[in-house]
Design a protein around this motif. Structure first.
Motif, PDB file in Angstrom:
ATOM      1  N   ALA A 170       2.823  -7.250   2.753  1.00  0.00           N
ATOM      2  CA  ALA A 170       1.633  -6.809   3.763  1.00  0.00           C
ATOM      3  C   ALA A 170       0.261  -6.692   4.583  1.00  0.00           C
ATOM      4  CB  ALA A 170       1.223  -4.817   3.362  1.00  0.00           C
ATOM      5  N   LEU A 171      -0.363  -7.846   3.038  1.00  0.00           N
ATOM      6  CA  LEU A 171      -1.198  -8.257   2.939  1.00  0.00           C
ATOM      7  C   LEU A 171      -1.630  -9.292   3.698  1.00  0.00           C
ATOM      8  CD1 LEU A 171      -2.985  -7.413  -0.498  1.00  0.00           C
ATOM      9  CD2 LEU A 171      -3.975  -6.977   1.141  1.00  0.00           C
ATOM     10  N   THR A 172      -0.143 -10.680   3.258  1.00  0.00           N
ATOM     11  CA  THR A 172      -0.183 -11.954   4.230  1.00  0.00           C
ATOM     12  C   THR A 172       0.872 -11.691   5.413  1.00  0.00           C
ATOM     13  OG1 THR A 172       1.900 -12.213   2.370  1.00  0.00           O
ATOM     14  CG2 THR A 172      -0.671 -12.500   1.575  1.00  0.00           C
ATOM     15  N   GLU A 173       1.573 -10.895   5.532  1.00  0.00           N
ATOM     16  CA  GLU A 173       1.852 -10.998   6.610  1.00  0.00           C
ATOM     17  C   GLU A 173       3.458 -11.619   6.688  1.00  0.00           C
ATOM     18  OE1 GLU A 173      -0.496 -11.323  10.102  1.00  0.00           O
ATOM     19  OE2 GLU A 173      -1.461  -9.101  10.026  1.00  0.00           O
ATOM     20  N   THR A 174       3.210 -11.832   5.536  1.00  0.00           N
ATOM     21  CA  THR A 174       4.599 -12.885   5.433  1.00  0.00           C
ATOM     22  C   THR A 174       6.515 -11.955   4.893  1.00  0.00           C
ATOM     23  OG1 THR A 174       4.535 -13.206   3.012  1.00  0.00           O
ATOM     24  CG2 THR A 174       3.767 -15.287   4.492  1.00  0.00           C
ATOM     25  N   GLU A 175       7.325 -12.769   4.375  1.00  0.00           N
ATOM     26  CA  GLU A 175       7.984 -11.743   4.412  1.00  0.00           C
ATOM     27  C   GLU A 175       9.264 -12.950   3.010  1.00  0.00           C
ATOM     28  OE1 GLU A 175       9.959  -9.532   6.047  1.00  0.00           O
ATOM     29  OE2 GLU A 175       8.749  -9.338   7.783  1.00  0.00           O
ATOM     30  N   VAL A 176       8.460 -11.691   2.089  1.00  0.00           N
ATOM     31  CA  VAL A 176       8.739 -12.051   0.255  1.00  0.00           C
ATOM     32  C   VAL A 176       9.755 -10.885   0.116  1.00  0.00           C
ATOM     33  CG1 VAL A 176       8.296 -11.946  -2.063  1.00  0.00           C
ATOM     34  CG2 VAL A 176       6.877 -12.868  -0.466  1.00  0.00           C
TER      35      VAL A 176
ATOM     36  N   ASP B  60     -12.105   4.161 -10.689  1.00  0.00           N
ATOM     37  CA  ASP B  60     -12.636   2.888  -9.884  1.00  0.00           C
ATOM     38  C   ASP B  60     -11.094   2.078  -8.970  1.00  0.00           C
ATOM     39  OD1 ASP B  60     -14.957   3.109 -10.506  1.00  0.00           O
ATOM     40  OD2 ASP B  60     -14.351   2.654 -12.692  1.00  0.00           O
ATOM     41  N   ALA B  61     -10.013   3.659  -8.671  1.00  0.00           N
ATOM     42  CA  ALA B  61      -8.840   2.523  -8.597  1.00  0.00           C
ATOM     43  C   ALA B  61      -9.025   2.482  -6.700  1.00  0.00           C
ATOM     44  CB  ALA B  61      -7.797   3.444  -8.798  1.00  0.00           C
ATOM     45  N   VAL B  62      -7.723   1.900  -6.379  1.00  0.00           N
ATOM     46  CA  VAL B  62      -7.787   2.177  -4.773  1.00  0.00           C
ATOM     47  C   VAL B  62      -6.464   2.353  -4.308  1.00  0.00           C
ATOM     48  CG1 VAL B  62      -7.811   0.837  -2.290  1.00  0.00           C
ATOM     49  CG2 VAL B  62      -9.239  -0.348  -4.588  1.00  0.00           C
ATOM     50  N   PHE B  63      -6.464   3.130  -3.692  1.00  0.00           N
ATOM     51  CA  PHE B  63      -5.489   4.201  -3.375  1.00  0.00           C
ATOM     52  C   PHE B  63      -4.113   3.640  -1.758  1.00  0.00           C
ATOM     53  CE2 PHE B  63      -7.407   5.936  -5.962  1.00  0.00           C
ATOM     54  CZ  PHE B  63      -6.745   6.501  -6.697  1.00  0.00           C
ATOM     55  N   VAL B  64      -3.478   3.019  -2.014  1.00  0.00           N
ATOM     56  CA  VAL B  64      -2.991   2.089  -0.409  1.00  0.00           C
ATOM     57  C   VAL B  64      -1.043   2.800  -0.358  1.00  0.00           C
ATOM     58  CG1 VAL B  64      -4.076   0.176  -1.003  1.00  0.00           C
ATOM     59  CG2 VAL B  64      -1.954   0.227  -1.838  1.00  0.00           C
ATOM     60  N   SER B  65      -0.696   2.241   0.549  1.00  0.00           N
ATOM     61  CA  SER B  65       0.556   2.588   0.467  1.00  0.00           C
ATOM     62  C   SER B  65       1.207   1.192   1.758  1.00  0.00           C
ATOM     63  CB  SER B  65       1.405   3.814   1.687  1.00  0.00           C
ATOM     64  OG  SER B  65       2.677   3.979   1.869  1.00  0.00           O
ATOM     65  N   ALA B  66       1.331  -0.019   0.841  1.00  0.00           N
ATOM     66  CA  ALA B  66       1.838  -0.793   1.151  1.00  0.00           C
ATOM     67  C   ALA B  66       2.947  -0.789   2.504  1.00  0.00           C
ATOM     68  CB  ALA B  66       2.494  -1.972   0.029  1.00  0.00           C
ATOM     69  N   GLU B  67       4.140  -0.391   2.640  1.00  0.00           N
ATOM     70  CA  GLU B  67       4.767   0.060   3.195  1.00  0.00           C
ATOM     71  C   GLU B  67       4.275   0.828   4.651  1.00  0.00           C
ATOM     72  OE1 GLU B  67       9.133   0.640   3.910  1.00  0.00           O
ATOM     73  OE2 GLU B  67       8.218   0.061   2.508  1.00  0.00           O
ATOM     74  N   ARG B  68       3.597   1.534   4.414  1.00  0.00           N
ATOM     75  CA  ARG B  68       2.800   2.072   5.618  1.00  0.00           C
ATOM     76  C   ARG B  68       1.361   1.393   6.180  1.00  0.00           C
ATOM     77  NH1 ARG B  68       3.367   8.649   5.886  1.00  0.00           N
ATOM     78  NH2 ARG B  68       2.994   7.822   8.113  1.00  0.00           N
TER      79      ARG B  68
ATOM     80  N   LEU C 276      -5.238  -0.384   3.037  1.00  0.00           N
ATOM     81  CA  LEU C 276      -5.530  -2.482   2.542  1.00  0.00           C
ATOM     82  C   LEU C 276      -6.431  -2.586   3.116  1.00  0.00           C
ATOM     83  CD1 LEU C 276      -2.011  -3.106   4.187  1.00  0.00           C
ATOM     84  CD2 LEU C 276      -2.583  -2.932   1.539  1.00  0.00           C
ATOM     85  N   ALA C 277      -7.677  -2.071   3.747  1.00  0.00           N
ATOM     86  CA  ALA C 277      -8.653  -2.589   4.181  1.00  0.00           C
ATOM     87  C   ALA C 277     -10.149  -2.532   3.079  1.00  0.00           C
ATOM     88  CB  ALA C 277      -9.115  -2.406   5.233  1.00  0.00           C
ATOM     89  N   LYS C 278      -9.464  -0.859   2.386  1.00  0.00           N
ATOM     90  CA  LYS C 278     -10.448  -1.336   1.355  1.00  0.00           C
ATOM     91  C   LYS C 278      -9.881  -2.064   0.114  1.00  0.00           C
ATOM     92  CE  LYS C 278     -12.591   1.288  -1.928  1.00  0.00           C
ATOM     93  NZ  LYS C 278     -14.299   0.850  -1.938  1.00  0.00           N
ATOM     94  N   LEU C 279      -8.768  -2.593   0.000  1.00  0.00           N
ATOM     95  CA  LEU C 279      -8.502  -3.364  -0.896  1.00  0.00           C
ATOM     96  C   LEU C 279      -8.513  -4.344  -0.816  1.00  0.00           C
ATOM     97  CD1 LEU C 279      -6.456  -3.774  -3.362  1.00  0.00           C
ATOM     98  CD2 LEU C 279      -4.447  -4.230  -1.956  1.00  0.00           C
ATOM     99  N   GLU C 280      -9.051  -5.185   0.266  1.00  0.00           N
ATOM    100  CA  GLU C 280      -9.595  -6.452   1.257  1.00  0.00           C
ATOM    101  C   GLU C 280     -10.874  -6.537   0.575  1.00  0.00           C
ATOM    102  OE1 GLU C 280      -7.841  -7.285   4.833  1.00  0.00           O
ATOM    103  OE2 GLU C 280      -6.348  -8.308   4.245  1.00  0.00           O
TER     104      GLU C 280
END
Length: 429
Positions: free
Chosen positions: A221-227, A340-348, A352-356
């Motif tokens: 999700a972050l790098t827009e690649t396919e791992v 202090d945590a960041v809450f994300v859904s990598a699937e959806r 992600l902007a908050k994490l970055e």
């Protein structure tokens, strides 16, 4: 929990899972641990037919479960056509021998199961070497039992890796093979160190977390690649590195093997060169499966493993993934417990902007903002800044170039040394 694979070409081993828990462990927690063992069994290609959870002060030194429970296991194995008994602890050679004798079934302990999964997952030469070394170190003290076991059983869970071709090996030959594998891994480690030196100027961020927390999905999700990302444990064995950019910062994001409760020590040692991505990074993203009921336990396992690796003092961000699977009450509760945590859904692609932003903030903690007037003819300093700094503003003042830039402190020292040598710059601010 998991359905059998509907494929006539695949014959899954039928497993009976066994665990012992003591007075310091709540039953609900012991049940969660047994569910995890079921997922491990599924990942290894087996199907769980039944589970046995025993409450006793401590495991029996001879049979792990005691003579009465051993007779019960024998009866269950016969009635339910059980191929393999899988135990949620490491067993001694004596315990394995006595359980096999008492039940007439194949016996596998937790470390043996995890090592078997790693053997089936290893694809690259480095991963295969690491896994074989860990397996041989695990097998060496169990040598006599294992050879007897393999002569009776033909393949299946727990028998991949070194394999049946090594049945005739004696201890001396195994020791020699272990030495060869260690030499090979040392060369691999040296090659990886050389590769890492070539990217030392990048901001290095590593994903860590309990296995199956969604690290590979987050990397995609972050790098827009396919791992490779799939819902099985230990989908990633080799470290994977991808480059991308956040706010003009070049990031090298690495995804490494997931941690797990009671991860075999030999496995951690053999995967040293892979885990060096974690040791040498600047920032850790500790990814947690927010949908699990065992979040704190999983956090503790990862933090303890990082402490064992002497990397618990690095900058880090706690990242709760899979928040799309939670209701608002559960999210509020987690935010209260982990402010202090960041809450994300990598699937959806949620959060992600908050994490970055968090990653950028941590990177820029070591940055300073400066304005310098540099003669245009002194191109070395200007080129250095364009290469190593984030240029905020650039304007020409007569024959000079006035640059406002953000730069990390080590690079600022290099710049000042370069400009001092050239006697070429004036610091404006």
């Amino acid at each position: 929990m998991f359905e059998e694979i509907r494929n006539s070409d695949i014959v899954q081993e039928r497993a009976l899972l066994v665990a012992v828990y003591g007075p310091g462990t709540p039953r609900v927690q012991a049940e969660e641990y047994l569910d995890e063992l079921e997922l491990l069994t599924y990942t290894a290609g087996g199907v769980t037919v039944d589970k046995v959870l025993q409450n006793r002060m401590h495991p029996d030194a001879s049979t792990y479960v005691g003579s009465g429970k051993l007779r019960e296991l024998k009866r269950m194995a016969g009635e339910k056509n059980i191929d393999t008994l899988i135990f949620d602890d490491d067993l001694s050679p004596t315990q394995i021998r006595n359980i096999e004798k008492g039940t007439k079934a194949k016996v596998l302990d937790r470390s043996g199961l995890i090592l078997d999964i790693f053997a089936s997952r290893a694809k690259t030469a480095a991963a295969k070497t690491q896994v074989e070394l860990a397996q041989l170190q695990y097998l060496l003290p169990r040598l006599t039992r294992f050879w007897t076991h393999l002569s009776r059983q033909q393949g299946g869970i727990g028998t991949r890796g070194p394999g049946e071709s090594q049945i005739e090996m004696d201890r001396r030959m195994i020791d020699k093979r272990i030495a060869t594998l260690k030499d090979k891994l040392e060369k691999i480690d040296q090659q990886r160190q050389t590769q890492r030196k070539g990217r030392s100027k990048k901001n290095r961020v590593s994903l860590v977390g309990y296995t199956n927390a969604g690290k590979s999905t987050l990397m995609n999700a972050l790098t827009e690649t396919e791992v490779l990302a799939e819902n099985r444990l230990f989908a990633t064995l080799d470290s994977t590195v991808r480059q991308y950019e956040i706010e003009n910062h070049d990031i090298l994001l690495s995804d490494t093997v997931g941690f797990i409760r009671k991860l075999p020590h030999d496995l951690i040692e053999s995967f040293k060169s892979t885990l060096d991505e974690v040791r040498e990074c600047d920032i850790l993203l500790h990814v947690v499966d927010a949908s699990s009921r065992m979040t704190q336990d999983y956090i503790d396992v990862v933090e303890d493993t990082l402490e064992d690796m002497d990397v618990d003092d690095k900058k880090s961000v706690l990242v709760f993934n899979k928040v799309d699977l939670l209701d608002s009450h559960k999210i509020t509760e987690l935010k209260h417990r982990y402010p202090d945590a960041v809450f994300v859904s990598a699937e959806r692609n949620i959060g992600l902007a908050k994490l970055e932003d968090e990653i950028t903030e941590l990177i820029e903690e070591d940055y300073v903002t400066k304005t310098m007037k540099i003669p245009a003819a002194k191109y070395e300093g200007v080129a250095f800044l364009h290469r190593e700094a984030n240029i905020i503003e650039k304007k020409y003042v007569g024959a000079d170039v006035e640059l406002t830039f953000s730069i990390d402190k080590p690079d600022l020292m290099r710049l000042e040394t370069l400009l001092d040598n050239n006697d070429a710059a004036e610091s404006v601010a």
